[in-house]
Every structure is written in structure tokens, then in C-alpha cells.
Design an enzyme around this catalytic site. Structure first.
Site, mmCIF file in Angstrom:
data_model
loop_
_atom_site.group_PDB
_atom_site.id
_atom_site.type_symbol
_atom_site.label_atom_id
_atom_site.label_comp_id
_atom_site.label_asym_id
_atom_site.label_seq_id
_atom_site.Cartn_x
_atom_site.Cartn_y
_atom_site.Cartn_z
ATOM 1 N N ASP A 13 70.924 -19.452 15.528
ATOM 2 C CA ASP A 13 70.239 -19.533 14.237
ATOM 3 C C ASP A 13 70.776 -18.477 13.274
ATOM 4 O O ASP A 13 71.198 -17.399 13.695
ATOM 5 C CB ASP A 13 68.728 -19.324 14.471
ATOM 6 C CG ASP A 13 67.895 -19.850 13.317
ATOM 7 O OD1 ASP A 13 68.474 -20.449 12.386
ATOM 8 O OD2 ASP A 13 66.666 -19.662 13.343
ATOM 9 N N ASN A 15 73.017 -19.250 10.535
ATOM 10 C CA ASN A 15 74.310 -19.556 9.892
ATOM 11 C C ASN A 15 74.161 -19.659 8.376
ATOM 12 O O ASN A 15 75.009 -19.170 7.621
ATOM 13 C CB ASN A 15 74.864 -20.899 10.398
ATOM 14 C CG ASN A 15 75.193 -20.865 11.872
ATOM 15 O OD1 ASN A 15 75.175 -19.811 12.481
ATOM 16 N ND2 ASN A 15 75.485 -22.021 12.443
ATOM 17 N N HIS A 30 78.269 -22.266 9.334
ATOM 18 C CA HIS A 30 78.409 -23.049 10.573
ATOM 19 C C HIS A 30 79.826 -22.903 11.137
ATOM 20 O O HIS A 30 80.019 -22.784 12.344
ATOM 21 C CB HIS A 30 78.097 -24.529 10.313
ATOM 22 C CG HIS A 30 76.696 -24.766 9.834
ATOM 23 N ND1 HIS A 30 75.609 -24.163 10.411
ATOM 24 C CD2 HIS A 30 76.198 -25.533 8.817
ATOM 25 C CE1 HIS A 30 74.499 -24.552 9.784
ATOM 26 N NE2 HIS A 30 74.832 -25.370 8.813
ATOM 27 N N SER A 58 69.263 -30.178 16.052
ATOM 28 C CA SER A 58 67.985 -30.734 16.521
ATOM 29 C C SER A 58 67.726 -32.088 15.869
ATOM 30 O O SER A 58 68.378 -32.452 14.871
ATOM 31 C CB SER A 58 66.843 -29.775 16.173
ATOM 32 O OG SER A 58 66.631 -29.773 14.777
ATOM 33 N N ARG A 64 68.249 -32.581 6.986
ATOM 34 C CA ARG A 64 68.948 -31.655 6.075
ATOM 35 C C ARG A 64 69.762 -32.448 5.047
ATOM 36 O O ARG A 64 70.024 -33.640 5.259
ATOM 37 C CB ARG A 64 69.887 -30.750 6.892
ATOM 38 C CG ARG A 64 69.101 -29.738 7.693
ATOM 39 C CD ARG A 64 69.979 -28.636 8.214
ATOM 40 N NE ARG A 64 69.142 -27.655 8.883
ATOM 41 C CZ ARG A 64 69.516 -26.424 9.197
ATOM 42 N NH1 ARG A 64 70.736 -26.017 8.922
ATOM 43 N NH2 ARG A 64 68.692 -25.605 9.792
ATOM 44 N N LEU A 124 82.094 -22.564 34.722
ATOM 45 C CA LEU A 124 80.925 -22.652 33.834
ATOM 46 C C LEU A 124 80.670 -24.097 33.382
ATOM 47 O O LEU A 124 81.614 -24.821 33.079
ATOM 48 C CB LEU A 124 81.200 -21.785 32.595
ATOM 49 C CG LEU A 124 80.207 -21.885 31.439
ATOM 50 C CD1 LEU A 124 78.907 -21.167 31.775
ATOM 51 C CD2 LEU A 124 80.804 -21.289 30.157
ATOM 52 N N ARG A 182 67.473 -16.263 21.115
ATOM 53 C CA ARG A 182 67.473 -16.836 19.762
ATOM 54 C C ARG A 182 67.921 -15.769 18.787
ATOM 55 O O ARG A 182 67.391 -14.656 18.776
ATOM 56 C CB ARG A 182 66.086 -17.370 19.375
ATOM 57 C CG ARG A 182 66.117 -18.007 17.989
ATOM 58 C CD ARG A 182 64.898 -18.824 17.672
ATOM 59 N NE ARG A 182 65.106 -19.561 16.424
ATOM 60 C CZ ARG A 182 64.444 -20.627 16.045
ATOM 61 N NH1 ARG A 182 63.519 -21.130 16.826
ATOM 62 N NH2 ARG A 182 64.702 -21.216 14.894
ATOM 63 N N SER A 190 60.886 -23.962 18.421
ATOM 64 C CA SER A 190 61.387 -25.034 17.550
ATOM 65 C C SER A 190 61.677 -26.343 18.277
ATOM 66 O O SER A 190 62.754 -26.927 18.105
ATOM 67 C CB SER A 190 62.646 -24.572 16.801
ATOM 68 O OG SER A 190 62.349 -23.498 15.963
ATOM 69 N N GLU A 201 62.535 -16.565 30.373
ATOM 70 C CA GLU A 201 62.399 -15.285 29.660
ATOM 71 C C GLU A 201 63.016 -15.450 28.268
ATOM 72 O O GLU A 201 64.100 -16.035 28.138
ATOM 73 C CB GLU A 201 63.163 -14.174 30.410
ATOM 74 C CG GLU A 201 62.601 -13.851 31.769
ATOM 75 C CD GLU A 201 61.233 -13.183 31.689
ATOM 76 O OE1 GLU A 201 60.972 -12.450 30.723
ATOM 77 O OE2 GLU A 201 60.425 -13.415 32.603
#
Ligand code: FPP
Length: 242
Positions: A13, A15, A30, A58, A64, A124, A182, A190, A201
Site C-alpha cells: 500500500d 503507491n 505502481h 483487490s 478505480r 519460493l 502492510r 481490507s 501476526e
């Protein structure tokens, strides 16, 4: 860092604010955020984190301005094409979770291609949540469950358990996040993984996502390793298990 979480998730969050502070268009924020994505993936791989998931777009983000939405979608396509070699070189498996029916054919085909060519990687797992919301996930799981129950593929006498329900979620097979980060000072979920974050956590930082680098990730892990996770038990009970 003593305790390395198995699954770290990030709500990227800030950007827009990063761009505004510099007098740039939001999309520039972005674009700069993609560099932070690379740094985070590299850090996760270097520190043997098994799963890194990123909330990139999201369901609510579809509302947007159209130029920001299309710019973000193009950015995703460019990042998927541009980072192909990095993922392969670093043994990273790529997954996307979300309502793919809303994505363009081009984006879907690029996602499928990258998923396919990285599917046998064993390092990963990088998961991008795209067109995702926690409520959407729960509803699609209920819908799938009911379809199966109605077609008698399930034993109807068996009560619905959390374990059975989780097999219908879009995150099936992926462990719940141990740590959720975040950025940008906002302190809320959100509509992100609502079910999956039951015992996660949380770590909030004021750093805006385009400025988020490996040292910020390390700070989050350091704080996480000092926390005692009790899952509803008492501290004494946890110490006995240890
Ligand atoms: C939130 O900041 C950020 C987003 C909605 C988009 C995040 C997407 C990227 C970093 C693009 C690349 C992603 C991948 C996985 C390649 P905001 O726009 O809500 O910021 P604001 O709250 O300051 O306005």
C-alpha cells in the site's frame, strides 16, 4: 532472525501517495512498486521463506479510474514477461489467486504461461492475489461446496469442518500466512484473506510500498520472531509444548 515464517503475505500500500509526494501520476507509484516486489521476492528466497504472497489488486480496485486500472493491468503483463528469467534463475514457482474471469485474455494467457514454466520449481512459491477479496473467496468456496454436496459427491452425514471447508478455498494447499505485512501506515485487513488470517501476526509499517526494501522486510521478521503465538492457549501451555 531465529524464527523464519513459512508464509509471509504483504498488502502493498502507498503507491499513490508516493507518486503524489513527487508530483507524479499514480501509475508511476505502481511502476516504482514493482522494484519493491522484486526486492521482497529476492529477500524471501534468500531467507528460505516458503511462500510469499502479495495483494496486488483487490476486487474493490476495479472501481478505480479506468486509466489506472488499465495501466495496472498492463504493468502486470510487463512484470510477468520481464521477470520470467528472474523467476526461473531463482527456482521460484509462480501462482495467481483471484477471480480470473475479470482479467483480460492476454493477462490470463501470460499468467498461465508463467505458471506452467515455473510449475516444477522447488524454491519460493510467489503468489500474486489479483482481482481477489476475502468475501469473494468464502462465497466461491460455499458455492463449490454446495454444488458437490447436491451432487452427492460428499458424505452428507459428515458435518462441515474447517478442514473440509478449506479444501474449497482458492488458497487450498497453501498454509495460512504466519505474518502479514502492510505498508503505508494503514492498519486494516481490507477484505484480504479473511478466513486464512485467523491466527496471523500483523506487522504495520509507515514505509510506503515503493520505498519498501530488504531492510524493512528484515525488521518485520525480527519483530515477528519476538512474538509468542498462542492460538488461544495460555503462555504456560505453549512453553510446555516447546
Ligand atoms: C496500493 O497502493 C497498491 C496497488 C493497488 C497496486 C499494487 C501493484 C503493484 C505494486 C504492481 C506490481 C505487482 C506485481 C505483483 C508485479 P495505492 O494505490 O492504494 O496507494 P495509495 O493508498 O497511496 O493511494
Amino acid at each position: 532472525m531465529s524464527k523464519i515464517p513459512k508464509h509471509v503475505s504483504i498488502i502493498m500500500d502507498g503507491n499513490g501517495r508516493w507518486a503524489k509526494q513527487r508530483g507524479f501520476e499514480r501509475l508511476e507509484g505502481h511502476k516504482a512498486g514493482v522494484e519493491s516486489v522484486k526486492a521482497a521476492a529476492e529477500f524471501a528466497a534468500e531467507n528460505k521463506i516458503d511462500f510469499l504472497s502479495l495483494f496486488a489488486f483487490s476486487e474493490e480496485n476495479w472501481t478505480r479510474p479506468q486509466d489506472e486500472v488499465s495501466g495496472l493491468m498492463e504493468l502486470m503483463i510487463d512484470a510477468i514477461i520481464g521477470e520470467r528469467k528472474t523467476l526461473l534463475d531463482n527456482n521460484i514457482k509462480f501462482l495467481v489467486i483471484g477471480d480470473e474471469t475479470r482479467l483480460s485474455e492476454t493477462l490470463i494467457s501470460k499468467i498461465l504461461e508463467l505458471k506452467k514454466i515455473t510449475s516444477s520449481n522447488t524454491g519460493l512459491t510467489l503468489i500474486v492475489f489479483l482481482s481477489y477479496s476475502g468475501k469473494w473467496d468464502i462465497l466461491q468456496a460455499v458455492t463449490k461446496y454446495l454444488e458437490k454436496a447436491r451432487s452427492s459427491e460428499l458424505n452428507n452425514n459428515e458435518p462441515l469442518s474447517a478442514e473440509l471447508f478449506e479444501t474449497f478455498l482458492s488458497t487450498r494447499g497453501i498454509p495460512d500466512p504466519d505474518l502479514l505485512i502492510r505498508s503505508s501506515g494503514e492498519q486494516r485487513l481490507s477484505n484480504y484473506m479473511l478466513w486464512q488470517c485467523a491466527y496471523t501476526e500483523f506487522y504495520f509499517t509507515d514505509v510506503l510500498w515503493p520505498d519498501f526494501r530488504k531492510n524493512d522486510f528484515k525488521r518485520a521478521l525480527d519483530i515477528y520472531s519476538e512474538r509468542e503465538r498462542r492460538y488461544g492457549k495460555t503462555g504456560d501451555q505453549i512453553n510446555k509444548i516447546k
